[in-house]
Design a protein around this motif. Structure first.
Motif, mmCIF file in Angstrom:
data_model
loop_
_atom_site.group_PDB
_atom_site.id
_atom_site.type_symbol
_atom_site.label_atom_id
_atom_site.label_comp_id
_atom_site.label_asym_id
_atom_site.label_seq_id
_atom_site.Cartn_x
_atom_site.Cartn_y
_atom_site.Cartn_z
ATOM 1 N N TRP A 160 1.024 -1.194 0.137
ATOM 2 C CA TRP A 160 -0.141 0.059 -0.063
ATOM 3 C C TRP A 160 0.784 1.384 -0.127
ATOM 4 C CZ3 TRP A 160 -4.730 -0.321 -1.591
ATOM 5 C CH2 TRP A 160 -5.412 -1.460 -1.255
ATOM 6 N N CYS A 161 1.938 1.188 0.812
ATOM 7 C CA CYS A 161 3.019 2.518 0.905
ATOM 8 C C CYS A 161 3.551 2.561 -0.467
ATOM 9 C CB CYS A 161 3.821 2.223 1.960
ATOM 10 S SG CYS A 161 2.913 2.226 3.522
ATOM 11 N N GLY A 162 3.947 1.656 -1.109
ATOM 12 C CA GLY A 162 4.741 1.849 -2.184
ATOM 13 C C GLY A 162 3.958 2.429 -3.401
ATOM 14 N N ARG A 163 2.562 1.720 -3.408
ATOM 15 C CA ARG A 163 1.713 2.320 -4.199
ATOM 16 C C ARG A 163 1.452 3.695 -4.375
ATOM 17 N NH1 ARG A 163 -2.908 -2.378 -3.700
ATOM 18 N NH2 ARG A 163 -1.320 -3.964 -3.295
ATOM 19 N N GLY A 164 1.329 4.156 -3.199
ATOM 20 C CA GLY A 164 1.050 5.650 -2.856
ATOM 21 C C GLY A 164 2.492 6.466 -3.446
ATOM 22 N N VAL A 165 3.714 6.027 -2.937
ATOM 23 C CA VAL A 165 4.724 6.749 -3.205
ATOM 24 C C VAL A 165 4.898 6.619 -4.947
ATOM 25 C CG1 VAL A 165 7.175 6.785 -3.058
ATOM 26 C CG2 VAL A 165 5.736 6.207 -1.258
ATOM 27 N N ALA A 166 4.762 5.618 -5.726
ATOM 28 C CA ALA A 166 4.954 5.628 -7.108
ATOM 29 C C ALA A 166 3.881 6.465 -7.689
ATOM 30 C CB ALA A 166 4.626 4.010 -7.430
ATOM 31 N N GLN A 167 2.508 6.284 -7.186
ATOM 32 C CA GLN A 167 1.613 7.329 -7.796
ATOM 33 C C GLN A 167 1.683 8.664 -7.690
ATOM 34 O OE1 GLN A 167 -2.360 7.380 -6.067
ATOM 35 N NE2 GLN A 167 -2.822 5.542 -7.016
ATOM 36 N N ARG A 168 2.327 9.211 -6.635
ATOM 37 C CA ARG A 168 2.701 10.588 -6.343
ATOM 38 C C ARG A 168 4.090 11.062 -6.935
ATOM 39 N NH1 ARG A 168 -1.404 10.693 -5.898
ATOM 40 N NH2 ARG A 168 -2.920 10.791 -4.053
ATOM 41 N N ALA A 169 4.926 9.893 -7.234
ATOM 42 C CA ALA A 169 6.108 10.358 -7.902
ATOM 43 C C ALA A 169 5.709 10.530 -9.448
ATOM 44 C CB ALA A 169 7.094 9.168 -7.843
ATOM 45 N N LYS A 170 4.922 9.673 -9.859
ATOM 46 C CA LYS A 170 4.345 9.918 -11.209
ATOM 47 C C LYS A 170 3.701 10.846 -11.354
ATOM 48 C CE LYS A 170 1.434 7.207 -14.582
ATOM 49 N NZ LYS A 170 0.479 5.885 -14.587
ATOM 50 N N GLY A 171 2.968 11.564 -10.478
ATOM 51 C CA GLY A 171 2.085 12.711 -10.563
ATOM 52 C C GLY A 171 2.987 14.013 -10.627
ATOM 53 N N LEU A 172 4.031 13.930 -10.178
ATOM 54 C CA LEU A 172 5.165 14.975 -10.141
ATOM 55 C C LEU A 172 6.008 14.891 -11.385
ATOM 56 C CD1 LEU A 172 6.012 15.195 -6.331
ATOM 57 C CD2 LEU A 172 4.870 16.762 -7.537
ATOM 58 N N GLY A 173 5.818 14.048 -12.269
ATOM 59 C CA GLY A 173 6.383 14.027 -13.485
ATOM 60 C C GLY A 173 7.512 12.720 -13.549
ATOM 61 N N THR A 182 9.815 9.298 -14.156
ATOM 62 C CA THR A 182 9.727 8.086 -14.644
ATOM 63 C C THR A 182 9.834 7.050 -13.336
ATOM 64 O OG1 THR A 182 10.575 8.823 -16.589
ATOM 65 C CG2 THR A 182 10.754 6.450 -16.190
ATOM 66 N N VAL A 183 8.913 6.071 -13.113
ATOM 67 C CA VAL A 183 8.935 5.495 -11.988
ATOM 68 C C VAL A 183 9.263 4.024 -12.321
ATOM 69 C CG1 VAL A 183 7.572 4.763 -9.967
ATOM 70 C CG2 VAL A 183 7.334 6.961 -10.971
ATOM 71 N N VAL A 184 10.128 3.447 -11.615
ATOM 72 C CA VAL A 184 10.668 2.147 -11.545
ATOM 73 C C VAL A 184 10.251 1.503 -10.295
ATOM 74 C CG1 VAL A 184 12.516 0.339 -11.877
ATOM 75 C CG2 VAL A 184 12.603 2.721 -13.322
ATOM 76 N N GLY A 232 1.101 0.915 -14.937
ATOM 77 C CA GLY A 232 1.962 1.718 -15.833
ATOM 78 C C GLY A 232 3.348 2.003 -15.462
ATOM 79 N N PHE A 233 3.840 1.171 -14.306
ATOM 80 C CA PHE A 233 5.357 1.663 -13.962
ATOM 81 C C PHE A 233 6.315 0.516 -14.605
ATOM 82 C CE2 PHE A 233 2.660 2.940 -10.333
ATOM 83 C CZ PHE A 233 2.701 4.240 -10.741
ATOM 84 N N GLN A 234 7.622 0.449 -14.711
ATOM 85 C CA GLN A 234 8.491 -0.372 -14.958
ATOM 86 C C GLN A 234 8.870 -1.182 -13.976
ATOM 87 O OE1 GLN A 234 11.965 1.334 -17.180
ATOM 88 N NE2 GLN A 234 10.806 3.232 -17.668
ATOM 89 N N VAL A 235 8.800 -2.534 -13.847
ATOM 90 C CA VAL A 235 9.369 -3.439 -12.890
ATOM 91 C C VAL A 235 10.581 -4.166 -13.328
ATOM 92 C CG1 VAL A 235 8.553 -5.490 -11.495
ATOM 93 C CG2 VAL A 235 7.053 -3.591 -12.299
#
Ligand code: ADE
Length: 420
Positions: A219-232, A234-236, A252-255
């Protein structure tokens, strides 16, 4: 008698009170509970030792417990997360014993936990299970008094379930973290926003255009990834769980494994709940200038001792930024690898902690009423309480939802109706 305490400076109390009152404006559910507690006193004479992050939101919870009749004492659940002015205000303005100083060393951290235990708790309230662990190892003298505990965070619940499985848990514990009104919101939206807030306050880096590597897609990782994406960014995402990894891909993230992500990232954020997720072998592959930090509960997700040992130079270059030169490249560690959202920023916003701490307050009331029926294991907060908190929160946000019609209720309860 003066309120017992060990805080940085009681002169900070006025500033702390103003901040506590500001946070309280965004905690309407807790306020409703507090008003009821004032009248009904469901916690009358109950000793509560709370080991939580000492923030303005936690202050709201402590004031609520006291309003309910509890004798509550507070110590920090992390050596770097204490807001000194909040601690001072709780002591001076609200008469609540607090043992917490931002930046305290390990010895003082555990001394403070022991001072909270000295109130002989009937209820323990933990964030990470350090208080419960201390009670089970070094303070068994105080265990027989305890009715039950509550636990705030994923890491703590994992530890407690391991204790219960080993038959080592000496009293029941309510896993507040497992309430839907807790982890769906606090872990995701709270951690998502506050982690980026911590990184930004510490570094003022530009997230747009950066590659942000998020380790862990709970749950925490999802939140962090979403917000980082929102700020522009590229999220891995890095993961060990194939299902969570598929979710990350479909979100929509690279894994990829950390070894592959290491040379790509500008910023690395660990939120796995496990140890040594970023190791020396990864740090050696990172770009010059890479920033690494953690938002998981413990400071064990980055192998900091190995990194420091390998570094030709280690220097604090700004508050919360340590420069390490490894293989002639500069790596920047934030907040000593502790929770960056609470160490370098203010933690989760009050709006989301409102639900988390409503769960804590109602779990305490539930424990007082029901502890005789419990076994020495980990329990969830009853679904009824979870649903009640959700309804109150929704109402406070001015949002309304539909109700099932009698026909719809009947349809949902039937199995005969299918294709028509
Ligand atoms: N955990 C994360 N954010 C927090 C906050 N604001 N108060 C208490 N505990 C927290």
């Amino acid at each position: 008698m003066p309120t017992a305490h060990d805080v940085k400076d009681l002169k900070l109390a006025a500033a702390g009170k103003a901040k506590i009152e500001w946070a309280a404006r965004s905690m309407p559910v807790l306020e409703l509970i507090r008003e009821r507690f004032k009248k009904e006193k469901p916690l009358k004479g109950v000793n509560i030792a709370a080991c939580l992050h000492v923030t303005t939101e936690t202050a709201g919870l402590m004031i609520t417990l006291k309003a309910g009749g509890a004798n509550a004492a507070l110590c920090a659940s992390n050596p770097l997360s204490t807001q000194d002015e909040t601690a001072a205000a709780l002591v001076k303005e609200y008469g609540i014993p607090v043992y917490a100083i931002k930046g305290e060393n390990n010895k003082t951290y555990y001394q403070h936990i022991n001072q909270a235990i000295d109130i002989k708790p009937h209820i323990t309230m933990d964030d990470g299970a350090d208080l419960v662990s201390e009670l089970h190892t070094k303070r068994t003298d105080a265990v027989s008094n305890v009715f039950a505990g509550t636990e705030e965070t994923t890491t703590g619940v994992v530890r407690l379930k391991a204790m219960a499985n080993d038959g080592a848990l000496l009293f029941p514990v309510i896993a507040v973290n497992d309430s839907k009104t807790k982890h769906f919101f606090d872990n995701r939206y709270g951690t998502g926003q506050s982690t980026l807030d911590g990184v930004l306050r510490a570094t003022n880096m530009l997230i747009a255009g950066a590659t942000v590597v998020v380790a862990g897609y709970g749950w925490c990782g999802r939140g962090v990834a979403q917000r980082a994406k929102g700020l522009g960014a590229t999220v891995v995402v890095t993961e060990v769980d194939p299902i969570k990894a598929i979710e990350a891909v479909m979100d929509g993230f690279q894994v990829m494994p950390m070894a592959q992500a290491a040379p790509k990232g500008d910023l690395f954020i660990t939120v796995t709940g496990d140890i040594n997720v970023i190791r020396l072998e990864h740090a050696k592959k990172m770009k010059d200038g890479a920033i690494i930090c953690n938002s998981g509960h413990f400071n064990a997700e980055i192998d900091i001792p190995a990194l420091r040992k390998a570094a030709s130079k280690v220097k604090e270059i700004r508050p919360f930024i340590e420069e390490m030169v490894i293989n002639r490249k500069r790596i920047y560690l934030l907040a000593d690898g502790r929770l960056v959202n609470l160490a370098a920023a203010d933690g989760h916003p009050a709006m989301v902690m409102d639900m988390s701490f409503a769960n804590q307050a109602l779990a305490a009331e539930f424990v007082v009423k029901n502890h005789q029926k419990f076994e020495k294991t980990v329990y969830a907060v009853p679904e009824k309480i979870d649903a009640q908190i959700a309804s109150l929160k929704l109402k406070s946000m001015g949002a309304k939802i539909d109700r099932l019609t009698p026909e719809q209720k009947k349809y949902l309860a039937s199995w005969e109706l299918g294709t028509t």
